[in-house]
Design an enzyme around this catalytic site. Structure first.
Site, PDB file in Angstrom:
ATOM      1  N   GLY A 194      47.092  32.214  23.053  1.00 32.61           N
ATOM      2  CA  GLY A 194      46.515  33.507  23.433  1.00 32.61           C
ATOM      3  C   GLY A 194      45.051  33.619  23.075  1.00 32.61           C
ATOM      4  O   GLY A 194      44.565  34.703  22.749  1.00 32.61           O
ATOM      5  N   ALA A 195      44.326  32.511  23.173  1.00 39.57           N
ATOM      6  CA  ALA A 195      42.916  32.509  22.778  1.00 39.57           C
ATOM      7  C   ALA A 195      42.018  33.240  23.765  1.00 39.57           C
ATOM      8  O   ALA A 195      40.843  33.476  23.471  1.00 39.57           O
ATOM      9  CB  ALA A 195      42.415  31.072  22.597  1.00 39.57           C
ATOM     10  N   SER A 196      42.550  33.627  24.915  1.00 41.35           N
ATOM     11  CA  SER A 196      41.735  34.358  25.885  1.00 41.35           C
ATOM     12  C   SER A 196      41.648  35.838  25.546  1.00 41.35           C
ATOM     13  O   SER A 196      40.863  36.573  26.144  1.00 41.35           O
ATOM     14  CB  SER A 196      42.304  34.191  27.298  1.00 41.35           C
ATOM     15  N   ASN A 232      49.494  33.215  18.155  1.00 40.96           N
ATOM     16  CA  ASN A 232      48.861  34.516  18.377  1.00 40.96           C
ATOM     17  C   ASN A 232      49.265  35.159  19.698  1.00 40.96           C
ATOM     18  O   ASN A 232      49.257  36.387  19.812  1.00 40.96           O
ATOM     19  CB  ASN A 232      47.334  34.346  18.336  1.00 40.96           C
ATOM     20  N   SER A 259      52.537  42.202  13.625  1.00 44.37           N
ATOM     21  CA  SER A 259      51.905  43.487  13.912  1.00 44.37           C
ATOM     22  C   SER A 259      52.350  44.492  12.859  1.00 44.37           C
ATOM     23  O   SER A 259      53.408  44.337  12.227  1.00 44.37           O
ATOM     24  CB  SER A 259      52.331  43.984  15.304  1.00 44.37           C
ATOM     25  N   TYR A 313      58.851  45.858  21.354  1.00 44.60           N
ATOM     26  CA  TYR A 313      57.700  45.181  20.751  1.00 44.60           C
ATOM     27  C   TYR A 313      57.883  45.075  19.240  1.00 44.60           C
ATOM     28  O   TYR A 313      57.680  44.006  18.649  1.00 44.60           O
ATOM     29  CB  TYR A 313      56.419  45.957  21.076  1.00 44.60           C
ATOM     30  N   ALA A 360      60.630  45.139  17.503  1.00 44.10           N
ATOM     31  CA  ALA A 360      61.716  44.209  17.190  1.00 44.10           C
ATOM     32  C   ALA A 360      61.256  42.764  17.293  1.00 44.10           C
ATOM     33  O   ALA A 360      61.593  41.923  16.444  1.00 44.10           O
ATOM     34  CB  ALA A 360      62.897  44.463  18.129  1.00 44.10           C
TER      35      ALA A 360
END
Length: 247
Positions: free
Chosen positions: A11-13, A89, A142, A155, A157
């Protein structure tokens, strides 16, 4: 980390992923920039890092598909060598809604990307880490994985599952000198939270003990620290970077 090492950031974008990648790259590490759909953002980051003389590469994969993850890891290691640090990530989120309004497909998506994606990436990297008796894995959860969020049940969970995943895997990999930790960000201004107004963000900030919200760079700093030898005695921990919101 003491020597230059190879770091995969999924998820580096995105906003947090991009900040994590830049943090590692600035320290001279080789960064693998994973993206699922936003090739333009990942490529722009890759080009920016390379213009500064840093080592980076882009790789695409749907991390909810194990075959694509295996291909990604193979491509990355062919380019940079064995992966020393994995930052799980990449994540997906839903619009806020009651659980009774969530569809089975939405529930499945949260688990597929946020939980199974981390599982597939870790599973693909671990054999190489075990073989060399070194490495680290850092999962991004999170605040909602810690406290739970109303109208954020799927989300929350999925992010709570990452916490259990972290603690169990840390016990499993500790004898191989591999550390596994988790960073749980608070509300951060990123494209994922673009639906929130400035008033919403300010109201949330005012509720934190510190009175402000963390930035992507704050998250990146915590992730980077956990990857270093200074954190060699830290494993199985959940580090909340949320300005005290979860206290």
């Amino acid at each position: 980390m003491v020597n230059k090492q190879t770091v995969l950031i999924t998820g580096a974008s995105g906003g947090i992923g991009g900040a994590i990648a830049e943090r590692f790259a600035r320290q001279g590490h080789r960064v693998i920039l994973h993206y699922a759909r936003d090739k333009a953002a990942a490529q722009a980051l890759n080009d920016r890092l390379k213009r500064k003389g840093m080592s980076a590469m882009c790789v695409q994969a749907d991390i909810s598909e194990p075959g694509q993850v295996e291909r990604m890891i193979s491509q990355a290691q062919d380019y940079f060598g064995p992966i020393d640090a994995l930052v799980n990530n990449a994540g997906a989120a839903l619009p806020q809604k009651l659980l009774t309004d969530c569809t089975p497909e939405e529930w499945d998506l949260m688990l597929a990307v946020n939980v199974s994606g981390a599982f597939y990436c870790a599973k693909a990297c671990i054999p190489f880490m075990v073989e060399r008796k070194r490495g680290c894995i850092i999962n991004i959860s999170s605040i909602w994985g810690v406290t739970g969020g109303s109208c954020e049940v799927p989300y929350s969970a999925s992010k709570a599952a990452l916490i259990g995943f972290t603690r169990a895997l840390a016990k499993e990999l500790g004898p191989s000198n591999i550390r596994v930790n988790c960073v749980a960000p608070g509300l951060v201004k990123t494209p994922m939270n673009a639906h929130l107004t400035t008033e919403d963000m300010n109201a949330f900030a005012e509720q934190t003990p510190l009175g402000f919200l963390p930035t992507p760079e704050d998250i990146a700093n915590a992730v980077y620290f956990l990857s270093t030898d200074e954190a060699r005695a830290i494993t199985g921990q959940i580090v909340s970077v949320d300005c005290g919101a979860s206290v």
